[in-house]
Design an enzyme around this catalytic site. Sequence first.
Site, PDB file in Angstrom:
ATOM      1  N   SER A 240      58.502  47.124 -25.717  1.00  0.00           N
ATOM      2  CA  SER A 240      56.994  47.596 -26.197  1.00  0.00           C
ATOM      3  C   SER A 240      55.969  47.200 -24.848  1.00  0.00           C
ATOM      4  O   SER A 240      56.310  46.519 -24.032  1.00  0.00           O
ATOM      5  CB  SER A 240      56.430  46.857 -27.254  1.00  0.00           C
ATOM      6  OG  SER A 240      56.414  45.418 -27.101  1.00  0.00           O
ATOM      7  N   HIS A 241      54.837  48.118 -24.839  1.00  0.00           N
ATOM      8  CA  HIS A 241      53.767  48.063 -23.912  1.00  0.00           C
ATOM      9  C   HIS A 241      52.471  47.844 -24.605  1.00  0.00           C
ATOM     10  O   HIS A 241      52.245  48.877 -25.537  1.00  0.00           O
ATOM     11  CB  HIS A 241      53.947  49.247 -23.104  1.00  0.00           C
ATOM     12  CG  HIS A 241      55.002  49.553 -22.326  1.00  0.00           C
ATOM     13  ND1 HIS A 241      55.091  49.459 -20.897  1.00  0.00           N
ATOM     14  CD2 HIS A 241      56.309  49.796 -22.553  1.00  0.00           C
ATOM     15  CE1 HIS A 241      56.297  49.629 -20.511  1.00  0.00           C
ATOM     16  NE2 HIS A 241      57.226  49.968 -21.564  1.00  0.00           N
ATOM     17  N   PRO A 242      51.640  46.931 -24.289  1.00  0.00           N
ATOM     18  CA  PRO A 242      50.409  46.799 -24.943  1.00  0.00           C
ATOM     19  C   PRO A 242      49.463  48.022 -24.612  1.00  0.00           C
ATOM     20  O   PRO A 242      49.428  48.453 -23.346  1.00  0.00           O
ATOM     21  CB  PRO A 242      49.779  45.544 -24.313  1.00  0.00           C
ATOM     22  CG  PRO A 242      50.539  45.600 -22.937  1.00  0.00           C
ATOM     23  CD  PRO A 242      52.014  46.042 -22.949  1.00  0.00           C
TER      24      PRO A 242
END
Length: 228
Positions: free
Chosen positions: A89-91
């Site tokens: 996941s990527h913020p």
Amino acid sequence: MRLFISALSWIFIRRFLLKQKTVGFSAHWNTRVNGSCTFSEFNKLLSNTRIYNSTLGCCTYIGGAEIRNSDIGSFCSIASQARIGGLGSHPVNFISTHPIFYSLINQVGFTFASENKVEEQARTTVGNDVWVGYRAVILDGVTVGDGAVIAAGAVVTKDIEPYSIVGGVPAKLIRKRFDDEVIEKLLEIKWWNLSPAELENVSSYFISRTSWNKSDIIQLQNKLGKSK
């Protein structure tokens, strides 16, 4: 080279050892499993299945899906080309989504970060008696409740309540499988914790009707008590 050796070890050694020591276990030669996986009785891995750093409960079978960093319950049915966990996941609340600013994994060979700022690969949990349809995707860190159904092609981005049928991108509730009283009772009796031998004598009751109420589940509970 290490991955190649690991694949050969799985094909020619480890899957046969698992079959010998785990009742009912079987895996097609065209499967890949790393050494950080735990299996249970009557697991079946069909061709093109890939499993890494994950656990499977009793009687769960995988029809050619990829599973990473996940805990899968008992009596689950997972269709081909499904993907569970290990997607990362990527913020989106930082200026950039690129991990060079917040991750120590060094995806591009170096990093500006001095510590990991986000959990990039949270563990995924799939409950018991869950059906995951063809090409469904369940993202990292999601919990899928017992008895849920994930429709083909769905992308699950958030936790799914028990006995929910969900579909779409992102996945949304279509309907509940049963009314709340029935669901509550099923979650109470946890029939999936029983062995296949204990379930055999009452197996016909599971498909004896297509509409269920609380009294029906109480009757099942009584039957299960007598089968122990």
